[in-house]
Design a protein around this motif. Structure first.
Motif: not given
Length: 264
Positions: A27-32, A98-99, A103-112
């Protein structure tokens, strides 16, 4: 900004969370935040691949795949990795995830949204193209002294220079200088071998202890600067007052009593 201890902790967590798993979906919802690759092509490259290993150099994390490609992550100013159940909603500000087949996922979280996600065939080539210096955790004392010799500018600027030592930023360079009792604006050329060995030892102590504490200031020794990193706080070493100044264009924290401006 996540620095070497933070990224090393992420590497260790990825070893536990994801290495050995097969990627089911990307999942790549923020392609920038993607560099040199689109969300679609990234999905094609990663779907079905097994994560085999994780490697860190400086502030970069490399995830090796059984396709011989490497996923590259840089965490910008505010990025982090966070696991979650794929059946649940992703954490807020998830820019990439990444899924896995369990059944687990790992999120790359970057508010800025100032991080980086890309692919490389070879981490060593990637490191060379970015002109990154030796990893700040992976060098011995002789190499450290060799790199420092003949360099101009302040000791803090040198510690933060990613082309010299990859991985140190504003926070951990301040901590190292605090442990070494050196003022951040001390000229590197003014440090003799004894002072440089003291600086090297402080680097080793700070990085190793910080990694063991999961790079969490709340878990670090009370005599570290990090738990007291604010102006007018009390220095835990001498009961002086923590102050701040500008060094290398960044806000630096120090104890003027422990780190006088003529410190060698």
């Amino acid at each position: 900004m996540p620095e070497l201890p933070d990224v090393e902790v992420y590497r260790q967590r990825i070893d536990r969370w994801a290495v050995g798993g097969r990627i089911q979906h990307v999942h790549a919802p923020e392609p920038e935040i993607l560099e040199g690759v689109s969300a679609q092509s990234l999905g094609r490259e990663l779907d079905g691949c097994r994560l085999q290993r994780a490697r860190r150099h400086g502030k970069f994390l490399f995830l090796g795949l059984d396709s011989d490609q490497w996923l590259v992550l840089h965490f910008g100013m505010t990025g982090r990795l966070e696991p979650f159940d794929c059946a649940q909603e992703a954490p807020a500000h998830t820019d990439f995830s990444l899924e896995l087949d369990d059944g687990s996922c790992v999120a790359y979280v970057a508010p800025r949204k100032l991080g980086l996600v890309t692919l490389t065939d070879n981490p060593d080539d990637f490191i060379a193209k970015r002109e990154l210096g030796v990893d700040a955790l992976g060098l011995d004392q002789d190499r450290f002294l060799e790199l420092a010799k003949g360099r101009r500018g302040s000791v803090k600027c040198w510690l933060m220079n990613q082309q010299s030592l990859a991985g140190l930023g504003n926070v951990y360079s301040d901590e190292i200088l605090y442990r070494a009792r050196m003022h951040p604006k001390t000229k590197l050329s003014d440090l003799n071998d004894e002072a440089l060995r003291k600086l090297f030892a402080a680097r080793s102590e700070v990085l190793e202890i910080s990694i063991k504490a999961d790079a969490d200031p709340r878990r670090m020794p009370d005599d570290f600067l990090l738990p007291h990193r604010e102006a007018d706080a009390t220095c835990p070493r001498c009961d002086g007052t923590i102050s701040r100044l500008k060094a290398c264009g960044r806000t630096s924290y120090l104890c003027p009593n422990c780190q006088p401006s003529n410190s060698q």
